[in-house]
Every structure is written in structure tokens, then in C-alpha cells.
Write an enzyme that holds these catalytic residues in place. Structure first.
Site, PDB file in Angstrom:
ATOM      1  CG  ASP A 130      -1.731   1.124   1.212  1.00 47.54           C
ATOM      2  OD1 ASP A 130      -2.470   1.777   0.219  1.00 47.54           O
ATOM      3  OD2 ASP A 130      -2.048   1.632   2.485  1.00 47.54           O
ATOM      4  CD  GLU A 162      -4.645   0.700  -2.113  1.00 43.63           C
ATOM      5  OE1 GLU A 162      -4.734   1.887  -2.217  1.00 43.63           O
ATOM      6  OE2 GLU A 162      -4.504  -0.097  -1.319  1.00 43.63           O
ATOM      7  CG  ASP A 212      -0.812   3.170   6.362  1.00 45.04           C
ATOM      8  OD1 ASP A 212      -1.323   3.825   5.344  1.00 45.04           O
ATOM      9  OD2 ASP A 212      -0.756   3.901   7.525  1.00 45.04           O
TER      10      ASP A 212
END
Length: 168
Positions: free
Chosen positions: A7, A68, A141
Site C-alpha cells: 500500500d 495498490e 496501512d
């Protein structure tokens, strides 16, 4: 198969390492965050992210690097800076000759929860169920990195099952 899910962020980059082969439920190997120094110049922060990703790749030797995809923030600068972070992450994977998969936030949510409009809480709840954890990965996160890895792993599992059935 081992998937390193990322991420991206310039302040905090979340990661999750998930292992699975389709025969047994997937397993969370490790998760956490790479934090950069808030007052450091952007180039220095990007180097910290790159070095952190290289170290994770070296330690876990993943089969796939799952990142991502960019979401479009209202603030153009935020989107551009996030793109820089994604760039050094993709570079680290390419330098190690990894298979790289990019996946949108909505696709991650759909794979994990069943709907692309799921909340973070719903994703975290499903992570605990799917990975048989006592609590959701923390901080958020890191949970997002785990979800990214698991979404790719589940997609690979679905693809391999579909391939086996098409051979029959």
C-alpha cells in the site's frame, strides 16, 4: 506462492506478505510499515521506501509483488507524489525480476469483501476471517498491504482452479 502486497505512501508505506498454494488456507507471514522521515526531502524519502522494499524482497523472496494502483485524490500534488512512491516500489520489483501485479483499491475490496465499496473496517474484518487471525493487522496501512497481497493470491487461486476445471 508468496505475495508481497504494498500500500504505497510517501510518509507510510504498508506491506503484507501472504503465502498460499490453494490447498490450504492462506497464511500471513509478516506485515508492517515503512515510515519515512516527514521533514526529509522527497528524494530521500523515496530512497528509504525503495531500500525498504528491496530488503523485504530479499528477506521473503516473493513470487509476486502486488502494488495498490493509484487512486485519484482531490489534491493533484498528493496524486503525483503517490505516483513517485509507486514508481520506486515498481522499480524495486523490476530490479529483482519479480512478477508485478497492480490492482485498484476497488478490486482489492471486491476480492476480500465481495463489494468494491467496502469500508476499511469491513476489509479488516474479512482479513481476520480469511487469514484466521485473532485481530486485524495493525496499523491500517499494513492491513491494506495484506489485503493487496491476499487479493492477488485469491485471484491466482481462482485462476488456477479455473484452469484445472477447463482441462477436465
Amino acid at each position: 506462492m508468496i505475495v508481497l502486497g504494498i500500500d504505497p505512501g510517501t510518509a507510510v508505506t504498508g506491506y503484507g506478505v501472504v503465502r498460499g498454494d490453494g490447498a490450504v488456507p492462506p497464511v500471513l507471514v509478516e506485515c508492517g510499515v515503512i515510515r519515512t522521515h516527514a521533514r526529509a526531502p522527497l528524494a530521500s524519502r523515496l530512497r528509504e521506501i525503495h531500500d525498504g522494499i528491496v530488503e523485504l524482497i530479499s528477506r521473503h523472496t516473493p513470487d509476486v509483488l502486488a502494488v495498490e494502483d493509484v487512486f485519484y485524490a482531490k489534491n493533484v500534488r498528493t496524486t503525483v507524489v503517490l505516483g513517485h512512491a509507486r514508481g520506486v516500489i515498481l522499480l524495486a520489483g523490476e530490479q529483482q525480476s519479480l512478477r508485478i501485479e497492480e490492482i485498484s483499491p476497488a478490486s482489492i475490496k471486491k476480492a476480500i469483501v465481495g463489494t468494491g465499496s467496502a469500508t476499511k473496517e469491513q476489509v479488516q474484518f474479512m482479513l481476520t476471517r480469511l487469514l484466521r487471525l485473532k485481530s486485524a493487522p495493525h496499523p491500517t496501512d499494513a492491513a491494506d498491504g495484506v489485503a493487496t497481497a491476499l487479493a492477488i493470491l485469491m485471484g491466482a487461486r481462482v485462476s488456477s482452479i479455473a484452469a484445472r476445471h477447463s482441462m477436465v
